[in-house]
Design an enzyme around this catalytic site. Structure first.
Site, PDB file in Angstrom:
ATOM      1  N   GLY A 226       0.833  -1.205   0.000  1.00 29.22           N
ATOM      2  CA  GLY A 226       0.000   0.000   0.000  1.00 29.22           C
ATOM      3  C   GLY A 226       0.857   1.240   0.000  1.00 29.22           C
ATOM      4  O   GLY A 226       2.064   1.178  -0.229  1.00 29.22           O
ATOM      5  N   ASN A 227       0.243   2.378   0.251  1.00 23.22           N
ATOM      6  CA  ASN A 227       1.005   3.629   0.328  1.00 23.22           C
ATOM      7  C   ASN A 227       0.367   4.547   1.353  1.00 23.22           C
ATOM      8  O   ASN A 227      -0.656   4.212   1.949  1.00 23.22           O
ATOM      9  CB  ASN A 227       1.102   4.289  -1.055  1.00 23.22           C
ATOM     10  CG  ASN A 227      -0.267   4.593  -1.610  1.00 23.22           C
ATOM     11  OD1 ASN A 227      -1.006   5.384  -1.053  1.00 23.22           O
ATOM     12  ND2 ASN A 227      -0.622   3.941  -2.711  1.00 23.22           N
ATOM     13  N   ARG A 228       0.950   5.725   1.552  1.00 24.58           N
ATOM     14  CA  ARG A 228       0.550   6.583   2.677  1.00 24.58           C
ATOM     15  C   ARG A 228      -0.529   7.594   2.320  1.00 24.58           C
ATOM     16  O   ARG A 228      -0.838   8.477   3.105  1.00 24.58           O
ATOM     17  CB  ARG A 228       1.776   7.312   3.221  1.00 24.58           C
ATOM     18  CG  ARG A 228       2.740   6.360   3.916  1.00 24.58           C
ATOM     19  CD  ARG A 228       4.022   7.045   4.292  1.00 24.58           C
ATOM     20  NE  ARG A 228       3.791   8.254   5.051  1.00 24.58           N
ATOM     21  CZ  ARG A 228       4.694   9.195   5.258  1.00 24.58           C
ATOM     22  NH1 ARG A 228       5.895   9.058   4.746  1.00 24.58           N
ATOM     23  NH2 ARG A 228       4.407  10.267   5.965  1.00 24.58           N
TER      24      ARG A 228
END
Ligand code: CTP
Length: 422
Positions: A226-228
């Protein structure tokens, strides 16, 4: 496109003494008055000096003592208290923003027709600052031609009248008429203080699709890549577009838990890049404007394992990745005539060039009409309430987007979109 940096929309309006802005919070007599307490708390906590002016009927729902304690200011409803102070003139003149939440059908009618039969309506007549009215009422009252006409009249004078949310109203009925959440109202209040200008209804009738959040690519039932991305910028774009009159669909991937869904926006939920791609291609087919604000994972695990991968003595399993399709490029390729496509670029700059150099190269590569370029990194952009950057146009235009709320950045993007749609 303008190329100036428009220095008068910094982090908020301030009075000549340098103190925090004066906000008048009007509260009319509807059950949503209880939510005005939470709005008041948010406004004071973000540093605003707030004077609450309820109507007499609002005090049936929330007592004056509550507003006085939360604001630290006296509360009056009529023009005959403290007559030597001429409060109805002073409060309106000093205000840098007047917010009325909730604004009932009766309050809208009195405001539209210039009545001045209590302190709140008198203040609305003397105020020369931005005015934000936040309606809350039963669906029938909101949809009644009298209310529609009053809202249209107020909007034609530059008053910002938010569209209410759909949802549960008092009792068992549901429908449009629910007051937007205090967090959303506070975001608009800040935006009007930053813009010092009304929000025009210049996207009326336009169909807008915005993606938001970060995709999650599953490795097994408990793990993902995933990412932020929090989704805050995409939400702000959707929120501002809908209150400028657009029909907005928000296609969201994973977003921060504390985000409040924008009122009057259609939501489509997705999770992976593949799901986001499918939803965006379907929704974009009939849109006038498409904004790819989502952070799409460039890679996904080549294989999703159906069971939880267990630890083993032979070390971690090899991770093989596959490349996800570039949704923005596909949207540009498949767009119907006249559609505007806007992308985002998260850049850090490196030995090959700075943030703007990479942004310009990305705009050429993606082929979209506008690209918002953000500098990302520790404490910048991701998960932050504020944002800054540049707006690059395929025509070579470049506009600096100075630091401010994500709603302010959204409103500047919509300004540029409207100029191009026209
Ligand atoms: N984007 C997309 N599909 C992808 C990757 C990105 O549609 N698979 C979109 C994003 O929504 C954004 C734009 O492309 O609008 C740029 O995203 P960004 O992450 O900055 O760039 P990448 O294309 O991933 O390129 P790089 O990681 O090399 O900077």
């Amino acid at each position: 496109m303008r190329s100036d940096s428009n220095s008068d929309h910094g982090s908020g309006a301030h009075d000549s003494a340098g103190a925090t802005p004066h906000v008048v919070l009007g509260v009319a007599g509807g059950i949503a008055a209880y939510k005005a307490c939470e709005l008041l708390r948010r406004l004071t906590e973000s540093g605003h000096r707030v004077r609450v002016i309820p109507t007499e009927s609002a005090l049936n729902f929330v007592g004056a003592a509550t507003f006085e304690a939360l604001s630290g200011q006296p509360v009056r409803t009529g023009v005959f208290a403290d007559v030597p102070e001429v409060a109805h003139v002073r409060l309106g003149r000093q205000a840098e923003l007047v917010v009325v939440a909730p604004a009932t059908a009766d309050l809208l009618a009195r405001a539209a027709h210039g009545r001045a039969d209590d302190l709140l309506t008198a203040t609305l007549l003397t105020a020369r600052c931005p005015v934000l009215l936040v309606p809350a009422m039963h669906t029938e009252m909101w949809q009644h031609p009298a209310t529609r006409d009053n809202v249209a009249l107020l909007r034609s004078r530059g008053v910002v009248v938010l569209d209410p949310a759909s949802g549960r109203l008092t009792g068992v009925d549901t429908g449009p008429g629910r007051m937007p959440e205090p967090a959303e109202i506070a975001e608009f209040a800040r935006l009007l203080l930053e813009r010092r200008d009304a929000l025009p209804r210049d996207l009326t009738g336009r169909r807008v699709v915005v993606s938001a959040g970060g995709t999650r690519e599953p490795l097994d039932p408990v793990r993902f890549l995933g990412n932020r991305s929090s989704g805050r910028q995409g939400y702000a774009l959707a929120r501002v577009a809908t209150q400028r009159g657009a029909h907005v669909t928000l296609v969201r991937a994973h977003t921060a838990e504390d985000l409040v869904a924008p009122a009057a926006v259609r939501l489509v939920d997705t999770g992976t890049a593949a799901q986001l791609r499918e939803a965006m291609l379907a929704e974009a087919a009939s849109a006038d404007v498409v904004v790819m604000a989502a952070a799409v994972a460039d890679f996904r695990p080549a294989e999703t394992i159906a069971h939880k991968i267990k630890k083993s003595d032979s070390g971690p399993p090899p991770l093989s990745l596959a490349t996800n399709p570039d949704i923005l490029v596909e949207l540009v390729k498949n767009r119907p005539p006249g559609q505007l496509v806007i992308g985002f670029a998260a850049e850090t700059g490196d030995e090959h060039g700075d943030v703007l150099h990479h942004g310009r190269a990305k705009l050429d590569r993606k082929g979209c009409d506008l690209l918002v370029v953000n500098a990302v990194g520790e404490g910048k952009t991701f998960e932050q309430p504020d944002n800054a950057g540049w707006l690059l146009g395929a025509d070579g235009g470049q506009l600096e987007l100075p630091s401010g709320s994500k709603a302010l950045l959204a409103s500047r993007v919509w300004d540029a979109v409207v100029a191009r749609l026209d």
